[in-house]
Enzyme design. Structure first.
Site, PDB file in Angstrom:
ATOM      1  CG  HIS A 289      -1.818   1.100   1.395  1.00  0.00           C
ATOM      2  ND1 HIS A 289      -1.736   2.016   2.415  1.00  0.00           N
ATOM      3  CD2 HIS A 289      -2.883   1.469   0.638  1.00  0.00           C
ATOM      4  CE1 HIS A 289      -2.728   2.892   2.297  1.00  0.00           C
ATOM      5  NE2 HIS A 289      -3.437   2.592   1.232  1.00  0.00           N
TER       6      HIS A 289
ATOM      7  CG  HIS B 203      -2.994   8.940  -0.626  1.00  0.00           C
ATOM      8  ND1 HIS B 203      -3.733   7.866  -1.071  1.00  0.00           N
ATOM      9  CD2 HIS B 203      -3.711   9.527   0.355  1.00  0.00           C
ATOM     10  CE1 HIS B 203      -4.852   7.805  -0.367  1.00  0.00           C
ATOM     11  NE2 HIS B 203      -4.867   8.790   0.496  1.00  0.00           N
TER      12      HIS B 203
HETATM   13 CA    CA Z   1      -4.684   4.073  -3.122  1.00  0.00          CA
END
Ligand code: CA
Length: 314
Positions: free
Chosen positions: A7, A49
Site C-alpha cells: 500500500h 496519494h
Molecule cells: Ca490508493
C-alpha cells in the site's frame, strides 16, 4: 496465500509513494506495488496519494502564494518540473505532526515526487534483476474532479501501461478506482482489457459520487461484477466485532463477492493502527486470510504480513 499488495509502497517504513519505499516493497517480496495517480498542470501522471500536496511535501515553503482559496495546494496547479523541486515527506496532519508517530519522521529526508513511468521502470528493472514478477496496482484518483480540471486520466494511463507492456487481462496489473462510473468508462468506452478493481469506501469520504451502501448489497455487487474483477473494500466492511469484543464474525460481503466471481482485496493492514476487535497484527492478518478467505491484503508492512502468512501456513 493471499496476494500482498504494498500500500503506497513499504509505507510503514519510508515516506509513502517515494521511489525508495517502492524499491523496499519490492525487496520485501510484495506481489503488487500500488501507485496512486494524479495529473500535473502539464498532464503528466505522477504518483501521489492525494490531489493535494501540502501534507506530503514542502510546497508551502517552496511556492508560497500558489495555494487555492481553500488554503490547499493542488498537484494539478504545478508543472512536473516544479513538482520535482519539492521534498516529499511522510504524511502529516494539518498542524505538521506525523499521522503515524512511529514511522519515518515527518518533514525530514530528501525524497522526490516521481512519475508513473519512472516507477514502472524501477519495478521492471528490479523484476529483471531479481527474476521475480512484481505487478503494479495503479489507482485513478478523483477522475471526475480531474475532468473538471481539464484532464482525463484514464486514456493517458492506458496508453502508458500499454507502452510498458501491460495490455492483456492476464498481465500483472490491476487498475483500481473508487468511482464506479470510471470503471465502466474504462471497460465499455475505452475497451480496457486489464483487471479492474472497484474500491469501496464510505459515502461521507466523498471520494466519488458512487453510493457504496448500494454497492455492498447483492444487487450492487452484481452490477460491479458486470465490469470489475475484484472489489477493494475497507476492512471494516468485512467483519463485525463479536458481542464479547473478541469473536469477530464475517459480514457476508466476502462470500457474496466470491459467489459472483469477484476477488476481494481489502485495505489497509497496519500493525501500528489496528482496527476494532483485534489486539495483534498476527490475529488481524490470520483472521482475514483464514476465516474470511480474502484474496489479497493491502498493507503498509509487506514483510510482516508475508511472514505472518508463512508462519500461519496460509
Ligand atoms: Ca490508493
Amino acid at each position: 496465500m493471499p496476494l500482498i499488495i504494498a500500500h503506497r509502497g513499504a509505507s510503514g517504513y519510508l515516506p509513502e509513494h517515494t521511489l525508495p519505499a517502492k524499491a523496499m516493497a519490492h525487496a520485501m517480496g510484495a506481489d503488487y506495488i500500488e501507485q496512486d495517480i494524479v495529473a500535473t498542470r502539464d498532464d503528466e501522471l505522477v504518483v501521489l496519494h492525494d490531489i493535494r500536496l501540502d501534507r506530503v511535501t514542502d510546497v508551502a515553503t517552496k511556492f508560497p502564494g500558489r495555494r487555492r482559496d481553500d488554503d490547499r495546494y493542488y498537484a494539478r496547479d504545478f508543472d512536473l518540473v516544479e513538482l520535482r523541486t519539492l521534498n516529499a515527506w511522510e504524511r502529516m496532519n494539518a498542524d505538521g505532526s506525523a499521522v503515524y508517530a512511529q514511522r519515518y519522521p515527518a518533514q525530514t529526508g530528501h525524497f522526490r515526487v516521481h512519475t508513473l513511468a519512472e516507477e514502472i521502470e524501477l519495478i521492471q528493472k528490479l523484476n529483471n534483476a531479481t527474476r521475480r514478477q512484481t505487478g503494479i496496482y495503479p489507482e485513478i484518483k478523483r477522475p471526475a474532479w480531474h475532468r473538471e480540471q481539464g484532464v482525463d486520466i484514464a486514456p493517458l494511463l492506458l496508453t502508458q501501461l500499454a507502452q510498458y507492456g501491460y495490455r492483456n487481462h492476464d498481465d500483472p496489473v490491476f487498475v483500481q478506482c473508487f468511482d464506479d462510473a470510471e470503471l465502466r468508462y474504462l471497460r465499455e468506452d475505452l475497451g480496457c482489457p486489464l483487471k479492474l478493481v472497484q474500491l469501496i469506501g464510505e459515502n461521507q469520504w466523498q471520494e466519488a459520487d458512487t453510493d457504496y451502501r448500494i454497492l455492498r448489497t447483492a444487487d450492487g455487487l452484481k452490477q460491479v461484477a458486470a465490469t470489475a474483477d475484484a472489489i477493494g473494500p475497507w476492512l471494516s466492511h468485512l467483519y463485525a466485532v463479536g458481542h464479547d469484543g473478541e469473536n469477530n464474525v464475517a459480514t457476508g460481503l466476502t462470500q457474496m463477492a466470491h459467489d459472483l466471481g469477484l476477488a476481494v482485496h481489502p485495505y489497509t493492514f497496519r500493525s501500528d493502527d489496528l482496527p476494532a476487535g483485534f489486539t495483534t497484527f498476527d490475529e488481524l492478518v490470520l483472521f482475514f486470510a483464514l476465516e474470511l478467505g480474502v484474496d489479497a491484503l493491502f498493507t503498509d508492512f509487506p514483510d510482516t504480513a508475508r511472514q505472518i502468512l508463512k508462519d500461519g501456513r496460509v
